[in-house]
Design an enzyme around this catalytic site. Structure first.
Site, PDB file in Angstrom:
ATOM      1  N   HIS A 118      -6.806   6.691   3.116  1.00 58.28           N
ATOM      2  CA  HIS A 118      -7.778   6.980   2.059  1.00 58.28           C
ATOM      3  C   HIS A 118      -8.246   8.427   2.279  1.00 58.28           C
ATOM      4  CE1 HIS A 118     -11.742   6.754   0.069  1.00 58.28           C
ATOM      5  NE2 HIS A 118     -11.350   5.635  -0.505  1.00 58.28           N
TER       6      HIS A 118
ATOM      7  N   ASP B 112      -9.912   2.988  10.773  1.00 57.10           N
ATOM      8  CA  ASP B 112     -10.663   2.801   9.532  1.00 57.10           C
ATOM      9  C   ASP B 112     -10.482   1.335   9.120  1.00 57.10           C
ATOM     10  OD1 ASP B 112     -11.396   2.487   6.903  1.00 57.10           O
ATOM     11  OD2 ASP B 112     -10.311   4.227   6.143  1.00 57.10           O
TER      12      ASP B 112
ATOM     13  N   GLN C 196     -10.923  -1.918   4.994  1.00 56.83           N
ATOM     14  CA  GLN C 196     -10.217  -2.993   4.295  1.00 56.83           C
ATOM     15  C   GLN C 196      -9.892  -4.181   5.201  1.00 56.83           C
ATOM     16  OE1 GLN C 196      -9.828  -3.139   1.083  1.00 56.83           O
ATOM     17  NE2 GLN C 196     -10.500  -1.070   0.625  1.00 56.83           N
TER      18      GLN C 196
ATOM     19  N   LYS D  77     -18.104  -3.878   1.296  1.00 57.20           N
ATOM     20  CA  LYS D  77     -16.815  -4.551   1.096  1.00 57.20           C
ATOM     21  C   LYS D  77     -16.783  -5.908   1.803  1.00 57.20           C
ATOM     22  CE  LYS D  77     -14.173  -0.222   0.805  1.00 57.20           C
ATOM     23  NZ  LYS D  77     -14.062   0.157  -0.590  1.00 57.20           N
TER      24      LYS D  77
ATOM     25  N   CYS E 122      -8.021   6.856  -4.634  1.00 53.50           N
ATOM     26  CA  CYS E 122      -8.464   7.811  -3.615  1.00 53.50           C
ATOM     27  C   CYS E 122      -7.446   7.962  -2.498  1.00 53.50           C
ATOM     28  CB  CYS E 122      -9.823   7.444  -3.032  1.00 53.50           C
ATOM     29  SG  CYS E 122     -11.134   7.470  -4.257  1.00 53.50           S
TER      30      CYS E 122
END
Lengths: 138, 406
Positions: free
Chosen positions: B123, B200, B203, B226, B364
């Site tokens: 991202h 990261d 997700q 999220k 993105c």
């Protein structure tokens, strides 16, 4: 016809549609008749970048009137671009600069103008007005 | 629908509405998930009954708010199995967490010629902070390429690793394609070369059990919004030893121990990195969100999402002219695809009018779109409250669009 008259005419046309699908079907039809940008102007420098779809825009001035041509890789965007050209093309620069594009809101396409990650139509209107300003200054 | 699905849906009032005359079908969960009543109520109760500044001690409300806010930190620690709450920094979200690490590390870690390894699946939030960090220090960014399947090229990864690699910054799951990266293996390889590793987890935290100690990463980031929590709050996990080496990120209240005009001593972890009054309501919402996930069961969430992914993939494969972008063997509940001859924005616009929320565009992650030479994709991403019936409606919607633009 004046810019205002054309906008009123478009609003009247869209008033006939009951639902979204009909509006979109009509935009798809309109996209087929867009005054298409000629291949030589289909360049990156004429690209109005939106997040979602590409719009190419070109303009010339003939006898004090601004003529626009455009294209887009997305069909609904292209249909809306065709409407903008119908309203603004072959008008005097001064009139292009002075008139608000209120028809977009009136026919319920305002969300396509959303400032953030939309399809570059805000930029397209800005660019059309910018060209008009440039021709006016000449 | 089974009872458990109905029960879960009942906890999300937003799902029970019509959009453009159609029942809302929300398939944009990779952008943000919806919030259960538990989270909404926790935030509103805080403002109705509990609002007060925290860590200032002197009165009842402040003590109550502090306790809840710190309970949230403990819940985060539990969720990702960190060793201590000192390692849990509460930030604005994943983006700020990555920026914090990039900014602090660039002050002392990176030297000219050093390399930061990122992947082609990142991202923008895990690309741009590193670009800025290396620009200041004369270090370089190297990119692990993507295979046609949407998986990372692990052979190339091994070749890119060297003693010059100071840091590996890698997404656990790609937001654009859903690829689950083999982070355990990759972290171990990076560690062999002495590199630090930032994962990261924006997700992954919503969809699977994460154990930062088992992963052995140095940093792990995710966002509350999220994982069924509010926007504006997120997490930076960092190994204590690394966080202690890092200088403060921002300065102000909360992060100081003693201030005189001659100088200032900084607070202990985790407060050293939390300048100013924090997002207290956000922290309390995050606590409720983690409790919600624990009540539903993260294993249940993962299983349910895997079912939805399998069902949607099968249904889409039955349609003609669908091009999947990213077909990794290990995939989260994200489907990125294109329909032959139809621009993603056209498809998205019409689906929206049918009450179906998907994301269209580059998500993105422009370098991924360049890699596959496409303008963008349509992305449907599922959460625990989605249903097979919604997927059927989505497929019908795509068929309708195909007729319109055909």
């Amino acid at each position: 016809m004046s810019i205002k008259e054309i906008q009123e005419e478009i609003i009247e046309e869209f008033a006939m549609f009951d639902d979204w699908m009909q509006k979109y079907d009509y935009l798809i039809e309109l996209s087929k008749d867009i005054p298409l940008i000629s291949e030589e102007y289909r360049l990156n420098q004429n690209l109005i970048k939106g997040c979602q779809s590409k719009v190419w825009l070109h303009s010339t001035a003939i006898d004090g009137k601004v003529i626009y041509t455009a294209d887009s890789d997305a069909i609904i965007t292209k249909g809306i671009a065709a409407l903008l050209i119908r309203v603004l093309s072959e008008q005097k620069a001064k009139d292009i600069l002075e008139n608000e594009m209120y028809f977009i809101d009136a026919i319920g396409l305002k969300e396509h103008l959303s400032m953030t990650r939309s399809n570059g139509l805000v930029s397209m209107i800005k660019q059309m007005k910018f060209y008009a300003l440039a021709f006016q200054a000449k | 629908m089974t009872d458990i699905v109905l029960n879960i849906r009942d906890q999300f009032p937003i799902l029970h509405q019509k959009v453009h005359g159609h029942p809302l079908i929300y398939f944009d969960n990779a952008a943000t998930s919806q919030k259960p009543l538990k989270v909404i109520n926790a935030i509103s109760e805080y403002y109705l009954q509990g609002n007060s500044n925290i860590h200032r001690g002197a009165h009842y409300l402040s003590n109550q708010a502090t306790e809840k806010y710190e309970k949230s930190r403990e819940a985060v620690r539990r969720l990702i199995n960190a060793e201590s709450t000192e390692e849990i920094i509460l930030t604005k979200g994943t983006t700020e967490s990555i920026n914090l690490v990039a900014s602090c590390l660039s002050q002392f870690l990176f030297q000219p010629g050093d390399e930061i390894l990122i992947s082609g699946l990142e991202h923008h939030a895990n690309i741009v902070p590193w670009q800025i960090a290396v620009e200041q220090k004369g270090a370089l960014i190297k990119v692990i390429p993507i295979l046609d399947s949407g998986e990372l090229d692990l052979v190339a990864f091994k070749n890119l690793l060297s003693p010059k690699t100071k840091l590996l910054a890698l997404s656990h799951i790609s937001n654009a394609l859903g690829t689950i990266n083999p982070v355990e293996e990759m972290i171990a390889l990076a560690k062999e070369k002495g590199a630090l590793v930032l994962i990261d987890g924006a997700q992954s935290a919503p969809h699977m059990l994460v154990d930062v100690q088992a992963l052995d990463c140095d940093f792990f980031c995710f966002s509350a919004h999220k994982i069924y929590g509010p926007t504006g709050i997120g997490v930076l996990y960092g190994k204590k030893a690394q966080l202690e080496k890092m200088p403060p990120y921002q300065s102000g209240g909360e992060m100081i121990k003693e201030v005189t005009f001659k100088g200032t001593t900084f607070n202990d972890l985790p407060y050293k990195f939390e300048a100013g009054t924090p997002n207290i309501a956000g922290g309390i919402g995050l606590l409720a969100a983690i409790e919600f996930m624990e009540e539903v069961g993260i294993d249940h969430i993962a299983r349910r999402e895997a079912e939805l992914l399998a069902y949607a993939t099968k249904k889409l494969k039955e349609l003609e002219g669908i091009q999947f972008v990213g077909e990794a063997k290990e995939k989260a509940a994200v489907i990125s695809f294109l329909v032959d001859g139809i621009h993603p924005s056209d498809l998205g616009s019409v689906l929206d009018k049918l009450g179906i929320a998907v994301r269209t565009g580059h998500h993105c992650a422009q370098p991924i779109m360049d890699r596959f030479e496409i303008p963008g994709t349509v992305r449907a991403s599922f959460a625990v409250y989605n249903t097979e019936n919604e997927i059927d409606m989505f497929i019908e919607g795509i068929e309708k669009v195909k007729k319109m633009f055909g």
